[in-house]
Motif scaffolding. Structure first.
Motif, PDB file in Angstrom:
ATOM      1  N   GLY A 129      14.995 -10.347  -3.324  1.00  0.00           N
ATOM      2  CA  GLY A 129      14.504  -9.558  -4.549  1.00  0.00           C
ATOM      3  C   GLY A 129      13.124  -9.310  -4.308  1.00  0.00           C
ATOM      4  N   ASP A 130      12.396  -8.501  -5.511  1.00  0.00           N
ATOM      5  CA  ASP A 130      11.005  -8.192  -5.534  1.00  0.00           C
ATOM      6  C   ASP A 130      10.736  -8.130  -6.907  1.00  0.00           C
ATOM      7  OD1 ASP A 130       8.478  -7.598  -4.447  1.00  0.00           O
ATOM      8  OD2 ASP A 130       9.393  -5.858  -3.279  1.00  0.00           O
ATOM      9  N   TYR A 131       9.248  -8.141  -6.993  1.00  0.00           N
ATOM     10  CA  TYR A 131       8.495  -8.063  -8.263  1.00  0.00           C
ATOM     11  C   TYR A 131       9.074  -8.988  -9.286  1.00  0.00           C
ATOM     12  CZ  TYR A 131       7.001  -3.916  -6.023  1.00  0.00           C
ATOM     13  OH  TYR A 131       6.365  -2.890  -5.465  1.00  0.00           O
ATOM     14  N   GLY A 132       9.454 -10.211  -8.941  1.00  0.00           N
ATOM     15  CA  GLY A 132       9.698 -11.441 -10.067  1.00  0.00           C
ATOM     16  C   GLY A 132      11.272 -11.608 -10.243  1.00  0.00           C
ATOM     17  N   SER A 133      12.190 -10.525  -9.624  1.00  0.00           N
ATOM     18  CA  SER A 133      13.624 -10.561  -9.967  1.00  0.00           C
ATOM     19  C   SER A 133      14.406 -10.311  -8.602  1.00  0.00           C
ATOM     20  CB  SER A 133      13.776  -9.405 -11.052  1.00  0.00           C
ATOM     21  OG  SER A 133      13.020  -9.421 -12.179  1.00  0.00           O
ATOM     22  N   LEU A 134      15.612 -10.940  -9.096  1.00  0.00           N
ATOM     23  CA  LEU A 134      16.647 -10.643  -7.835  1.00  0.00           C
ATOM     24  C   LEU A 134      17.060  -9.190  -7.781  1.00  0.00           C
ATOM     25  CD1 LEU A 134      18.952 -13.898  -8.574  1.00  0.00           C
ATOM     26  CD2 LEU A 134      17.719 -13.353  -6.465  1.00  0.00           C
ATOM     27  N   TYR A 135      17.372  -8.603  -6.880  1.00  0.00           N
ATOM     28  CA  TYR A 135      18.084  -7.748  -6.643  1.00  0.00           C
ATOM     29  C   TYR A 135      19.333  -7.484  -7.271  1.00  0.00           C
ATOM     30  CZ  TYR A 135      14.910  -6.320  -2.833  1.00  0.00           C
ATOM     31  OH  TYR A 135      13.626  -6.168  -1.891  1.00  0.00           O
ATOM     32  N   PRO A 136      19.649  -6.211  -8.113  1.00  0.00           N
ATOM     33  CA  PRO A 136      20.782  -6.148  -8.850  1.00  0.00           C
ATOM     34  C   PRO A 136      22.152  -6.717  -8.368  1.00  0.00           C
ATOM     35  CG  PRO A 136      19.745  -4.360  -8.959  1.00  0.00           C
ATOM     36  CD  PRO A 136      18.758  -4.972  -8.046  1.00  0.00           C
ATOM     37  N   THR A 137      22.096  -6.582  -6.899  1.00  0.00           N
ATOM     38  CA  THR A 137      23.386  -7.097  -6.153  1.00  0.00           C
ATOM     39  C   THR A 137      23.393  -8.405  -5.765  1.00  0.00           C
ATOM     40  OG1 THR A 137      22.473  -6.269  -4.086  1.00  0.00           O
ATOM     41  CG2 THR A 137      23.895  -4.644  -5.179  1.00  0.00           C
ATOM     42  N   TYR A 138      22.303  -8.992  -6.128  1.00  0.00           N
ATOM     43  CA  TYR A 138      22.061 -10.513  -5.723  1.00  0.00           C
ATOM     44  C   TYR A 138      22.159 -11.500  -6.944  1.00  0.00           C
ATOM     45  CZ  TYR A 138      20.703 -12.787  -1.556  1.00  0.00           C
ATOM     46  OH  TYR A 138      20.907 -13.515   0.009  1.00  0.00           O
ATOM     47  N   LEU A 187       6.918 -12.655  -2.067  1.00  0.00           N
ATOM     48  CA  LEU A 187       6.411 -13.777  -3.060  1.00  0.00           C
ATOM     49  C   LEU A 187       7.673 -14.010  -4.040  1.00  0.00           C
ATOM     50  CD1 LEU A 187       4.411 -15.252  -4.266  1.00  0.00           C
ATOM     51  CD2 LEU A 187       3.579 -13.595  -5.627  1.00  0.00           C
ATOM     52  N   THR A 188       8.465 -13.021  -4.439  1.00  0.00           N
ATOM     53  CA  THR A 188       9.721 -13.283  -5.491  1.00  0.00           C
ATOM     54  C   THR A 188      10.500 -14.319  -4.577  1.00  0.00           C
ATOM     55  OG1 THR A 188       9.320 -11.344  -6.481  1.00  0.00           O
ATOM     56  CG2 THR A 188      11.387 -12.206  -6.327  1.00  0.00           C
ATOM     57  N   TYR A 233       7.590 -17.526 -11.018  1.00  0.00           N
ATOM     58  CA  TYR A 233       6.586 -16.360 -10.184  1.00  0.00           C
ATOM     59  C   TYR A 233       5.198 -15.815 -10.919  1.00  0.00           C
ATOM     60  CZ  TYR A 233       6.081 -11.431  -8.757  1.00  0.00           C
ATOM     61  OH  TYR A 233       5.324 -10.292  -8.267  1.00  0.00           O
ATOM     62  N   ARG A 234       4.571 -15.739 -10.108  1.00  0.00           N
ATOM     63  CA  ARG A 234       3.205 -15.189 -10.750  1.00  0.00           C
ATOM     64  C   ARG A 234       2.640 -14.475  -9.507  1.00  0.00           C
ATOM     65  NH1 ARG A 234       0.710 -20.186 -10.683  1.00  0.00           N
ATOM     66  NH2 ARG A 234      -1.260 -19.185  -9.842  1.00  0.00           N
ATOM     67  N   ALA A 235       2.329 -13.032  -9.988  1.00  0.00           N
ATOM     68  CA  ALA A 235       2.053 -12.052  -9.082  1.00  0.00           C
ATOM     69  C   ALA A 235       0.452 -12.515  -8.513  1.00  0.00           C
ATOM     70  CB  ALA A 235       2.099 -10.581  -9.612  1.00  0.00           C
ATOM     71  N   ASP A 236      -0.245 -13.073  -9.358  1.00  0.00           N
ATOM     72  CA  ASP A 236      -1.474 -13.223  -8.930  1.00  0.00           C
ATOM     73  C   ASP A 236      -1.954 -14.674  -8.482  1.00  0.00           C
ATOM     74  OD1 ASP A 236      -1.009 -14.778 -11.077  1.00  0.00           O
ATOM     75  OD2 ASP A 236      -3.107 -14.265 -12.188  1.00  0.00           O
ATOM     76  N   MET A 237      -1.198 -15.224  -7.627  1.00  0.00           N
ATOM     77  CA  MET A 237      -1.351 -16.654  -6.997  1.00  0.00           C
ATOM     78  C   MET A 237      -2.443 -16.467  -6.072  1.00  0.00           C
ATOM     79  SD  MET A 237       2.466 -18.409  -6.263  1.00  0.00           S
ATOM     80  CE  MET A 237       3.631 -18.693  -7.571  1.00  0.00           C
ATOM     81  N   SER A 278       5.095 -12.346   2.740  1.00  0.00           N
ATOM     82  CA  SER A 278       4.305 -10.778   2.993  1.00  0.00           C
ATOM     83  C   SER A 278       4.415  -9.975   1.880  1.00  0.00           C
ATOM     84  CB  SER A 278       5.561 -10.112   3.936  1.00  0.00           C
ATOM     85  OG  SER A 278       6.877 -10.169   3.179  1.00  0.00           O
ATOM     86  N   GLY A 279       3.568  -8.960   2.099  1.00  0.00           N
ATOM     87  CA  GLY A 279       3.375  -7.694   1.104  1.00  0.00           C
ATOM     88  C   GLY A 279       2.700  -8.304  -0.281  1.00  0.00           C
ATOM     89  N   LEU A 280       1.833  -9.137  -0.223  1.00  0.00           N
ATOM     90  CA  LEU A 280       1.358  -9.666  -1.403  1.00  0.00           C
ATOM     91  C   LEU A 280       0.107  -8.525  -1.988  1.00  0.00           C
ATOM     92  CD1 LEU A 280       0.198 -13.199  -0.387  1.00  0.00           C
ATOM     93  CD2 LEU A 280       1.655 -12.661  -2.347  1.00  0.00           C
ATOM     94  N   GLU A 281       0.562  -8.002  -3.291  1.00  0.00           N
ATOM     95  CA  GLU A 281      -0.293  -6.998  -3.608  1.00  0.00           C
ATOM     96  C   GLU A 281      -1.764  -7.557  -4.149  1.00  0.00           C
ATOM     97  OE1 GLU A 281       0.912  -3.922  -5.734  1.00  0.00           O
ATOM     98  OE2 GLU A 281       3.328  -3.983  -4.986  1.00  0.00           O
ATOM     99  N   ARG A 282      -2.743  -6.760  -3.545  1.00  0.00           N
ATOM    100  CA  ARG A 282      -4.254  -7.213  -4.159  1.00  0.00           C
ATOM    101  C   ARG A 282      -5.040  -5.953  -4.332  1.00  0.00           C
ATOM    102  NH1 ARG A 282      -2.329 -11.828  -4.733  1.00  0.00           N
ATOM    103  NH2 ARG A 282      -2.670 -13.677  -3.104  1.00  0.00           N
ATOM    104  N   GLY A 283      -4.892  -5.400  -5.757  1.00  0.00           N
ATOM    105  CA  GLY A 283      -5.479  -3.986  -5.618  1.00  0.00           C
ATOM    106  C   GLY A 283      -4.901  -3.034  -4.796  1.00  0.00           C
ATOM    107  N   ASP A 284      -5.988  -2.280  -4.027  1.00  0.00           N
ATOM    108  CA  ASP A 284      -5.508  -1.250  -3.250  1.00  0.00           C
ATOM    109  C   ASP A 284      -5.220  -1.691  -1.766  1.00  0.00           C
ATOM    110  OD1 ASP A 284      -6.096   0.604  -5.136  1.00  0.00           O
ATOM    111  OD2 ASP A 284      -8.215   0.585  -4.642  1.00  0.00           O
TER     112      ASP A 284
END
Length: 274
Positions: A115-124, A146-147, A157-161, A184-190
């Protein structure tokens, strides 16, 4: 008959004919890093599920017979890389594969694609996510986003950990049985950050500037470089820097070429430099 004279990685993932993801990414990337890539398909797609239409064949019923032939050949693997697994049955097949082929010198990289962005993929399904936890103890290197790290550890889940929260998350995964962890892939602004946890070492962070939207197959490029580098003896932090820099460069070129998001990452542009 024994084949023990060249490093090789077994890649357990689906095969996608168009869209640059899964085995069709791992095969060229691992090969370019001078390691033999031996694919074990879990399913076959004409193109990935991000397109409006696709053809799909489940390979589950054929996997055991396929694996049996590898055992007859007395194949040995320096590395094993797992990607998307679509059912509890496939997870059980992977566990049996690890029992049969993983040795003390085999490096196993588990990419728990869920999954991503705090949620499981629809097929999962939640059941499938629970089954995925049973693969964590087999991971010499675990590469969740992170998800996925939160799902595996049943953490909110918290995106800002921050670093302390990420370290605690990695410690949970370590006590579940994973040895080294890369979130992997932690979003930190730009910027995008990869957080590295190795027991006995201070956590490390590798950061690269974002370039365009997230694309299918980027995680497959990342895990393939991590797996091949590990087999080639590269330190994990150096490997994460290697993968991050390569992907960032390929993403910038992909944006320049105005390639549709569905068509994935133009990693071929720099494959000779990998």
């Amino acid at each position: 008959m024994s084949y023990n004279h060249q490093e090789r990685i077994a890649v357990i993932n689906d095969f996608c004919g168009f869209g640059r993801c899964s085995i069709s990414v791992s095969l060229p990337v691992i090969s370019a890093l001078k390691v033999q890539c031996c694919p074990l398909p879990t399913s076959v797609f004409s193109n990935h599920t991000g397109f409006d239409s696709f053809y799909y064949t489940d390979f589950t019923a054929h996997m055991d017979a396929y694996i049996d032939e590898w055992e007859k050949l007395d194949l040995h693997f320096n590395g094993i890389l797992t990607g998307f697994l679509g059912s509890p049955a496939q997870i059980e097949i992977v566990k049996r594969f690890l029992v049969r082929f993983k040795t003390k010198s085999t490096i196993t990289v588990i990419d728990p694609v869920m999954g991503d962005y705090g949620s499981l993929y629809p097929t999962y399904s939640p059941r499938l996510a629970e089954q995925m936890r049973s693969l964590v103890p087999h991971a010499d290197i675990l590469t969740p986003n992170l998800t996925e790290a939160c799902i595996l550890t049943e953490t909110e889940y918290r995106a800002d950990m921050d670093e302390d929260a990420l370290t605690e998350l990695c410690e949970k995964l370590y006590y579940m049985g994973a040895d080294k962890i890369v979130i992997s892939g932690l979003e930190r602004g730009d910027f995008l950050e990869n957080f590295i946890y190795e027991p006995g070492k201070a956590p490390a962070k590798i950061t690269e500037q974002k370039a365009g939207p997230c694309r299918s197959g980027t995680g497959d490029v990342f895990s393939s470089i991590i797996a091949a580098d590990a087999v080639n003896g590269k330190e994990l932090t150096d490997s994460v820097q290697h993968a991050s820099s390569f992907i960032a460069k390929a993403l910038r070129r992909t944006v320049e070429l105005n390639v549709p998001e569905t068509d994935g990452l133009c990693f071929e542009e720099f494959l000779s430099e990998i």
